[in-house]
Write an enzyme that holds these catalytic residues in place. Sequence first.
Site, PDB file in Angstrom:
ATOM      1  CG  ASP A   1      74.239  34.201  16.708  1.00  0.00           C
ATOM      2  OD1 ASP A   1      73.528  34.519  17.681  1.00  0.00           O
ATOM      3  OD2 ASP A   1      74.949  35.012  16.094  1.00  0.00           O
ATOM      4  N   GLY A   2      74.506  29.614  16.465  1.00  0.00           N
ATOM      5  CA  GLY A   2      74.254  28.276  15.910  1.00  0.00           C
ATOM      6  C   GLY A   2      73.405  27.432  16.864  1.00  0.00           C
TER       7      GLY A   2
ATOM      8  CG  ASN B   1      70.713  32.318   9.794  1.00  0.00           C
ATOM      9  OD1 ASN B   1      70.330  33.355  10.328  1.00  0.00           O
ATOM     10  ND2 ASN B   1      71.656  31.546  10.303  1.00  0.00           N
TER      11      ASN B   1
ATOM     12  CB  THR C   1      74.726  39.213   9.976  1.00  0.00           C
ATOM     13  OG1 THR C   1      73.655  38.600  10.711  1.00  0.00           O
ATOM     14  CG2 THR C   1      74.555  40.716   9.986  1.00  0.00           C
ATOM     15  CB  ALA C   2      74.045  33.937   8.564  1.00  0.00           C
TER      16      ALA C   2
ATOM     17  CB  SER D   1      80.499  34.665   3.707  1.00  0.00           C
ATOM     18  OG  SER D   1      79.553  33.689   3.433  1.00  0.00           O
TER      19      SER D   1
HETATM   20  P1  NAP Z   1      77.650  27.071  12.708  1.00  0.00           P
HETATM   21  O1  NAP Z   1      79.077  26.812  12.983  1.00  0.00           O
HETATM   22  O2  NAP Z   1      76.625  26.844  13.762  1.00  0.00           O
HETATM   23  O3  NAP Z   1      77.493  28.563  12.158  1.00  0.00           O
HETATM   24  C1  NAP Z   1      78.489  29.134  11.344  1.00  0.00           C
HETATM   25  C2  NAP Z   1      78.779  30.545  11.829  1.00  0.00           C
HETATM   26  O4  NAP Z   1      77.685  31.383  11.501  1.00  0.00           O
HETATM   27  C3  NAP Z   1      78.959  30.620  13.353  1.00  0.00           C
HETATM   28  O5  NAP Z   1      80.052  31.463  13.614  1.00  0.00           O
HETATM   29  C4  NAP Z   1      77.647  31.220  13.812  1.00  0.00           C
HETATM   30  O6  NAP Z   1      77.786  31.965  15.001  1.00  0.00           O
HETATM   31  C5  NAP Z   1      77.332  32.145  12.665  1.00  0.00           C
HETATM   32  N1  NAP Z   1      75.926  32.548  12.501  1.00  0.00           N
HETATM   33  C6  NAP Z   1      74.826  31.776  12.453  1.00  0.00           C
HETATM   34  N2  NAP Z   1      73.733  32.522  12.239  1.00  0.00           N
HETATM   35  C7  NAP Z   1      74.150  33.822  12.138  1.00  0.00           C
HETATM   36  C8  NAP Z   1      73.500  35.054  11.906  1.00  0.00           C
HETATM   37  N3  NAP Z   1      72.183  35.120  11.704  1.00  0.00           N
HETATM   38  N4  NAP Z   1      74.248  36.179  11.857  1.00  0.00           N
HETATM   39  C9  NAP Z   1      75.590  36.136  12.037  1.00  0.00           C
HETATM   40  N5  NAP Z   1      76.278  34.986  12.253  1.00  0.00           N
HETATM   41  C10 NAP Z   1      75.558  33.840  12.295  1.00  0.00           C
HETATM   42  O7  NAP Z   1      77.321  26.244  11.385  1.00  0.00           O
HETATM   43  P2  NAP Z   1      76.019  25.479  10.973  1.00  0.00           P
HETATM   44  O8  NAP Z   1      75.576  24.575  12.062  1.00  0.00           O
HETATM   45  O9  NAP Z   1      76.227  24.950   9.610  1.00  0.00           O
HETATM   46  O10 NAP Z   1      74.952  26.722  10.986  1.00  0.00           O
HETATM   47  C11 NAP Z   1      74.279  27.089   9.878  1.00  0.00           C
HETATM   48  C12 NAP Z   1      74.366  28.562   9.670  1.00  0.00           C
HETATM   49  O11 NAP Z   1      75.702  28.972   9.608  1.00  0.00           O
HETATM   50  C13 NAP Z   1      73.748  28.852   8.319  1.00  0.00           C
HETATM   51  O12 NAP Z   1      72.441  29.329   8.464  1.00  0.00           O
HETATM   52  C14 NAP Z   1      74.702  29.829   7.662  1.00  0.00           C
HETATM   53  O13 NAP Z   1      74.118  31.116   7.538  1.00  0.00           O
HETATM   54  C15 NAP Z   1      75.896  29.901   8.559  1.00  0.00           C
HETATM   55  N6  NAP Z   1      77.059  29.542   7.755  1.00  0.00           N
HETATM   56  C16 NAP Z   1      77.827  30.538   7.289  1.00  0.00           C
HETATM   57  C17 NAP Z   1      78.872  30.251   6.421  1.00  0.00           C
HETATM   58  C18 NAP Z   1      79.701  31.356   5.895  1.00  0.00           C
HETATM   59  O14 NAP Z   1      79.562  32.501   6.364  1.00  0.00           O
HETATM   60  N7  NAP Z   1      80.535  31.077   4.903  1.00  0.00           N
HETATM   61  C19 NAP Z   1      79.154  28.940   6.054  1.00  0.00           C
HETATM   62  C20 NAP Z   1      78.344  27.931   6.587  1.00  0.00           C
HETATM   63  C21 NAP Z   1      77.271  28.257   7.432  1.00  0.00           C
HETATM   64  P3  NAP Z   1      78.064  31.264  16.432  1.00  0.00           P
HETATM   65  O15 NAP Z   1      79.534  31.005  16.471  1.00  0.00           O
HETATM   66  O16 NAP Z   1      77.632  32.321  17.396  1.00  0.00           O
HETATM   67  O17 NAP Z   1      77.248  30.022  16.506  1.00  0.00           O
HETATM   68 MN    MN Z   2      75.880  24.629  14.152  1.00  0.00          MN
END
Ligand code: NAP
Ligand code: MN
Length: 259
Positions: free
Chosen positions: A46-47, A120, A159-160, A164
Amino acid sequence: MKRYTIICRDQELSSLVAKNLHPKLQAIGMIHDLEQPELIITIGGDGTLLHAVHSFLDHLEDVAFIGLHTGTLGFFTDYTSEEIDEFVNDLQNEHRIVSTPLIHIECFNGGLRHDLYAMNEGRIENIIKTQTMDVYIDDEYLEKFRGNGLCVSAQIGSTAYNRSIDGAIIDSQIQALQLTEISGIHHKFFRSLKNPIILHPQTKISLRAESFEGAMLVYDHLNIDLHKTTRVDFTLGDKEVRFLRLRPVSYFSRLRNLF
Ligand code: NAP
Ligand code: MN
Protein backbone atom coordinates in the site's frame (compact mmCIF):
# COMPACT_ATOMS: atom_id res chain seq x y z
CA MET A 1 -5.89 2.28 -21.28
CA LYS A 2 -2.91 1.25 -23.34
CA ARG A 3 -0.04 3.42 -22.12
CA TYR A 4 1.29 2.19 -18.79
CA THR A 5 4.19 2.59 -16.44
CA ILE A 6 5.28 0.49 -13.48
CA ILE A 7 6.39 1.92 -10.15
CA CYS A 8 7.94 -0.63 -7.89
CA ARG A 9 9.15 -0.82 -4.33
CA ASP A 10 12.91 -0.76 -4.02
CA GLN A 11 13.13 -4.47 -3.32
CA GLU A 12 14.43 -7.44 -5.29
CA LEU A 13 11.11 -9.32 -5.44
CA SER A 14 9.23 -6.26 -6.75
CA SER A 15 11.80 -5.62 -9.49
CA LEU A 16 11.61 -9.26 -10.52
CA VAL A 17 7.81 -9.11 -10.74
CA ALA A 18 8.11 -5.94 -12.88
CA LYS A 19 10.61 -7.62 -15.18
CA ASN A 20 8.21 -10.54 -15.73
CA LEU A 21 5.22 -8.28 -16.19
CA HIS A 22 6.52 -6.00 -18.99
CA PRO A 23 6.58 -8.67 -21.77
CA LYS A 24 3.16 -9.99 -20.71
CA LEU A 25 1.65 -6.50 -20.93
CA GLN A 26 3.28 -5.79 -24.27
CA ALA A 27 1.96 -9.11 -25.60
CA ILE A 28 -1.59 -7.82 -25.10
CA GLY A 29 -0.81 -4.54 -26.88
CA MET A 30 0.05 -2.31 -23.94
CA ILE A 31 2.74 0.32 -24.48
CA HIS A 32 5.33 1.24 -21.88
CA ASP A 33 5.22 5.05 -21.65
CA LEU A 34 7.19 6.84 -18.94
CA GLU A 35 6.18 10.31 -20.14
CA GLN A 36 2.40 10.14 -20.49
CA PRO A 37 1.08 6.95 -18.93
CA GLU A 38 -2.66 6.37 -18.52
CA LEU A 39 -2.26 3.43 -16.16
CA ILE A 40 0.14 3.37 -13.21
CA ILE A 41 0.83 -0.16 -12.01
CA THR A 42 2.49 -0.30 -8.60
CA ILE A 43 4.32 -3.36 -7.30
CA GLY A 44 5.05 -3.53 -3.59
CA GLY A 45 2.65 -2.57 -0.82
CA ASP A 46 0.00 0.00 0.00
CA GLY A 47 2.94 2.28 0.83
CA THR A 48 4.23 1.95 -2.77
CA LEU A 49 0.89 3.06 -4.19
CA LEU A 50 0.74 5.95 -1.71
CA HIS A 51 4.16 7.16 -2.86
CA ALA A 52 3.09 6.81 -6.53
CA VAL A 53 -0.01 8.95 -5.96
CA HIS A 54 2.18 11.75 -4.62
CA SER A 55 4.45 11.64 -7.63
CA PHE A 56 1.45 12.05 -9.99
CA LEU A 57 -0.35 14.71 -7.91
CA ASP A 58 -0.46 17.19 -10.80
CA HIS A 59 -1.78 14.62 -13.30
CA LEU A 60 -4.38 12.73 -11.26
CA GLU A 61 -7.21 13.36 -13.73
CA ASP A 62 -5.21 11.73 -16.55
CA VAL A 63 -4.16 8.53 -14.80
CA ALA A 64 -5.61 5.49 -13.00
CA PHE A 65 -3.77 3.34 -10.48
CA ILE A 66 -3.76 -0.37 -9.83
CA GLY A 67 -1.54 -2.16 -7.34
CA LEU A 68 0.01 -5.62 -7.17
CA HIS A 69 1.02 -6.54 -3.63
CA THR A 70 4.16 -8.53 -2.95
CA GLY A 71 2.69 -9.55 0.44
CA THR A 72 -1.03 -10.11 0.96
CA LEU A 73 -3.82 -8.02 -0.59
CA GLY A 74 -3.80 -4.50 0.75
CA PHE A 75 -6.28 -1.64 0.85
CA PHE A 76 -5.02 -0.03 -2.36
CA THR A 77 -3.81 -3.20 -4.06
CA ASP A 78 -6.07 -5.75 -5.78
CA TYR A 79 -3.75 -8.56 -6.87
CA THR A 80 -0.86 -10.34 -5.27
CA SER A 81 2.36 -10.73 -7.23
CA GLU A 82 1.52 -14.43 -7.64
CA GLU A 83 -1.53 -13.47 -9.71
CA ILE A 84 0.14 -11.61 -12.58
CA ASP A 85 -1.31 -13.91 -15.26
CA GLU A 86 -4.79 -13.37 -13.88
CA PHE A 87 -4.11 -9.62 -13.73
CA VAL A 88 -2.96 -9.49 -17.38
CA ASN A 89 -5.96 -11.55 -18.42
CA ASP A 90 -8.38 -9.31 -16.49
CA LEU A 91 -6.84 -6.23 -18.14
CA GLN A 92 -8.40 -7.39 -21.41
CA ASN A 93 -11.88 -7.55 -19.91
CA GLU A 94 -14.30 -4.92 -18.68
CA HIS A 95 -13.14 -2.56 -15.97
CA ARG A 96 -14.49 0.11 -13.65
CA ILE A 97 -12.91 3.27 -12.30
CA VAL A 98 -13.44 3.98 -8.61
CA SER A 99 -12.39 7.37 -7.25
CA THR A 100 -11.41 8.40 -3.77
CA PRO A 101 -11.03 12.02 -2.66
CA LEU A 102 -7.78 13.35 -1.28
CA ILE A 103 -7.61 15.52 1.82
CA HIS A 104 -6.73 19.09 0.93
CA ILE A 105 -4.58 20.62 3.66
CA GLU A 106 -4.11 24.39 3.78
CA CYS A 107 -1.48 25.79 6.14
CA PHE A 108 -1.77 29.49 6.97
CA ASN A 109 1.36 31.34 7.96
CA GLY A 110 0.62 35.05 8.30
CA GLY A 111 -0.51 36.10 4.85
CA LEU A 112 1.00 33.00 3.22
CA ARG A 113 -0.90 29.87 2.34
CA HIS A 114 0.61 26.49 1.64
CA ASP A 115 -1.44 23.74 -0.10
CA LEU A 116 -0.79 20.07 0.51
CA TYR A 117 -2.66 16.83 -0.26
CA ALA A 118 -2.94 13.51 1.53
CA MET A 119 -4.68 10.25 0.70
CA ASN A 120 -4.59 8.55 4.14
CA GLU A 121 -4.31 11.33 6.68
CA GLY A 122 -2.78 14.59 7.84
CA ARG A 123 -1.80 14.88 11.46
CA ILE A 124 -0.40 17.66 13.59
CA GLU A 125 1.88 16.16 16.17
CA ASN A 126 4.21 17.67 18.74
CA ILE A 127 6.39 15.14 20.49
CA ILE A 128 8.51 17.76 22.28
CA LYS A 129 5.92 19.61 24.32
CA THR A 130 2.20 19.63 24.99
CA GLN A 131 0.41 21.06 21.99
CA THR A 132 -2.61 23.21 22.66
CA MET A 133 -4.94 23.90 19.75
CA ASP A 134 -8.48 24.98 19.08
CA VAL A 135 -10.73 22.85 16.93
CA TYR A 136 -13.23 24.53 14.62
CA ILE A 137 -15.79 22.61 12.56
CA ASP A 138 -17.04 24.70 9.61
CA ASP A 139 -15.63 27.74 11.41
CA GLU A 140 -17.64 27.04 14.55
CA TYR A 141 -15.62 26.54 17.74
CA LEU A 142 -15.81 22.97 19.09
CA GLU A 143 -13.12 22.57 21.74
CA LYS A 144 -9.62 23.20 22.99
CA PHE A 145 -7.35 20.16 22.65
CA ARG A 146 -4.19 19.51 24.67
CA GLY A 147 -1.88 16.58 24.09
CA ASN A 148 0.45 15.29 21.39
CA GLY A 149 -1.78 16.08 18.47
CA LEU A 150 -4.75 15.42 16.25
CA CYS A 151 -5.14 13.26 13.16
CA VAL A 152 -7.54 13.96 10.30
CA SER A 153 -8.09 10.93 8.08
CA ALA A 154 -10.20 10.05 5.07
CA GLN A 155 -12.19 6.82 4.70
CA ILE A 156 -9.32 5.14 2.86
CA GLY A 157 -6.87 6.10 5.61
CA SER A 158 -9.14 4.84 8.38
CA THR A 159 -7.22 1.53 8.47
CA ALA A 160 -3.80 3.22 8.46
CA TYR A 161 -2.41 5.48 11.23
CA ASN A 162 -5.95 6.26 12.41
CA ARG A 163 -6.48 2.62 13.33
CA SER A 164 -3.42 2.51 15.58
CA ILE A 165 -4.74 5.46 17.61
CA ASP A 166 -8.12 3.72 18.05
CA GLY A 167 -10.01 5.61 15.38
CA ALA A 168 -12.96 3.87 13.73
CA ILE A 169 -12.63 1.85 10.55
CA ILE A 170 -14.98 3.35 7.97
CA ASP A 171 -16.68 1.19 5.33
CA SER A 172 -15.54 1.95 1.78
CA GLN A 173 -19.09 3.05 0.77
CA ILE A 174 -18.94 6.02 3.16
CA GLN A 175 -16.89 9.14 2.45
CA ALA A 176 -16.03 11.08 5.61
CA LEU A 177 -13.40 13.01 7.52
CA GLN A 178 -12.42 11.56 10.87
CA LEU A 179 -10.78 13.55 13.66
CA THR A 180 -8.87 11.40 16.15
CA GLU A 181 -6.84 12.43 19.20
CA ILE A 182 -3.18 11.50 19.63
CA SER A 183 -2.42 11.16 23.36
CA GLY A 184 -4.96 13.72 24.55
CA ILE A 185 -4.79 15.02 28.12
CA HIS A 186 -7.93 14.32 30.15
CA HIS A 187 -8.22 14.90 33.89
CA LYS A 188 -10.25 16.75 36.56
CA PHE A 189 -9.23 20.18 35.31
CA PHE A 190 -9.06 19.70 31.59
CA ARG A 191 -10.71 17.52 29.05
CA SER A 192 -11.46 17.45 25.36
CA LEU A 193 -13.91 15.20 23.49
CA LYS A 194 -11.52 12.20 23.48
CA ASN A 195 -13.68 10.04 21.17
CA PRO A 196 -12.96 10.04 17.44
CA ILE A 197 -15.50 12.13 15.56
CA ILE A 198 -16.67 11.25 12.04
CA LEU A 199 -17.82 14.17 9.94
CA HIS A 200 -19.65 14.43 6.64
CA PRO A 201 -17.45 14.83 3.55
CA GLN A 202 -18.16 18.54 3.00
CA THR A 203 -16.94 19.52 6.47
CA LYS A 204 -13.99 21.85 7.01
CA ILE A 205 -11.89 21.01 10.05
CA SER A 206 -9.70 23.89 11.17
CA LEU A 207 -6.97 23.47 13.78
CA ARG A 208 -5.66 26.76 15.18
CA ALA A 209 -2.98 27.62 17.73
CA GLU A 210 -1.11 30.66 18.98
CA SER A 211 1.97 28.62 18.21
CA PHE A 212 2.72 25.29 16.56
CA GLU A 213 6.41 25.69 17.47
CA GLY A 214 7.99 22.23 17.61
CA ALA A 215 5.01 20.57 15.89
CA MET A 216 5.10 18.74 12.59
CA LEU A 217 2.41 18.25 10.02
CA VAL A 218 2.79 14.66 8.86
CA TYR A 219 0.76 13.90 5.74
CA ASP A 220 0.93 10.35 4.38
CA HIS A 221 4.69 9.58 4.28
CA LEU A 222 5.68 13.26 4.06
CA ASN A 223 6.09 16.03 6.62
CA ILE A 224 6.68 19.73 7.12
CA ASP A 225 7.65 21.80 10.15
CA LEU A 226 4.80 24.02 11.37
CA HIS A 227 6.81 26.86 12.91
CA LYS A 228 5.14 30.21 12.12
CA THR A 229 1.94 28.41 11.07
CA THR A 230 -1.10 29.33 13.17
CA ARG A 231 -3.89 27.54 11.37
CA VAL A 232 -4.30 24.35 9.33
CA ASP A 233 -7.55 23.58 7.46
CA PHE A 234 -8.60 20.15 6.20
CA THR A 235 -11.27 19.51 3.56
CA LEU A 236 -12.04 16.63 1.21
CA GLY A 237 -12.44 16.47 -2.46
CA ASP A 238 -10.83 19.05 -4.71
CA LYS A 239 -8.53 16.32 -6.06
CA GLU A 240 -9.29 12.63 -6.37
CA VAL A 241 -7.38 9.46 -7.11
CA ARG A 242 -8.78 7.07 -9.70
CA PHE A 243 -8.33 3.34 -9.15
CA LEU A 244 -8.78 0.82 -11.93
CA ARG A 245 -10.96 -2.03 -10.66
CA LEU A 246 -10.82 -5.20 -12.74
CA ARG A 247 -12.46 -7.67 -10.38
CA PRO A 248 -14.55 -7.13 -7.30
CA VAL A 249 -12.56 -7.24 -4.05
CA SER A 250 -14.79 -6.76 -1.02
CA TYR A 251 -13.75 -4.31 1.67
CA PHE A 252 -14.18 -7.00 4.27
CA SER A 253 -11.84 -9.40 2.49
CA ARG A 254 -9.22 -6.63 2.61
CA LEU A 255 -9.90 -6.19 6.32
CA ARG A 256 -9.68 -9.95 6.95
CA ASN A 257 -6.33 -9.97 5.19
CA LEU A 258 -4.95 -7.23 7.42
CA PHE A 259 -5.37 -9.05 10.70
P1 NAP B 1 4.97 2.53 5.19
O1 NAP B 1 5.90 1.55 5.79
O2 NAP B 1 4.89 2.68 3.71
O3 NAP B 1 3.50 2.26 5.76
C1 NAP B 1 3.31 1.82 7.08
C2 NAP B 1 2.30 0.69 7.10
O4 NAP B 1 1.01 1.21 6.82
C3 NAP B 1 2.59 -0.37 6.02
O5 NAP B 1 2.40 -1.64 6.61
C4 NAP B 1 1.55 -0.07 4.97
O6 NAP B 1 1.18 -1.21 4.23
C5 NAP B 1 0.40 0.39 5.82
N1 NAP B 1 -0.63 1.22 5.16
C6 NAP B 1 -0.47 2.33 4.42
N2 NAP B 1 -1.66 2.82 4.04
C7 NAP B 1 -2.61 2.01 4.57
C8 NAP B 1 -4.03 1.99 4.55
N3 NAP B 1 -4.72 2.95 3.93
N4 NAP B 1 -4.67 1.01 5.22
C9 NAP B 1 -3.99 0.04 5.88
N5 NAP B 1 -2.63 0.00 5.94
C10 NAP B 1 -1.96 0.98 5.30
O7 NAP B 1 5.30 3.91 5.90
P2 NAP B 1 5.30 5.37 5.32
O8 NAP B 1 6.08 5.43 4.07
O9 NAP B 1 5.61 6.29 6.44
O10 NAP B 1 3.73 5.48 4.86
C11 NAP B 1 2.90 6.41 5.38
C12 NAP B 1 1.62 5.79 5.83
O11 NAP B 1 1.86 4.76 6.74
C13 NAP B 1 0.84 6.86 6.56
O12 NAP B 1 -0.14 7.41 5.73
C14 NAP B 1 0.31 6.17 7.80
O13 NAP B 1 -1.10 6.02 7.74
C15 NAP B 1 0.96 4.82 7.82
N6 NAP B 1 1.66 4.70 9.10
C16 NAP B 1 1.06 4.01 10.08
C17 NAP B 1 1.63 3.98 11.35
C18 NAP B 1 0.95 3.23 12.43
O14 NAP B 1 -0.03 2.51 12.15
N7 NAP B 1 1.40 3.41 13.66
C19 NAP B 1 2.83 4.62 11.60
C20 NAP B 1 3.44 5.31 10.54
C21 NAP B 1 2.81 5.36 9.28
P3 NAP B 1 2.18 -1.92 3.17
O15 NAP B 1 3.08 -2.78 3.98
O16 NAP B 1 1.23 -2.70 2.32
O17 NAP B 1 2.90 -0.85 2.43
MN1 MN C 1 6.54 3.96 2.62
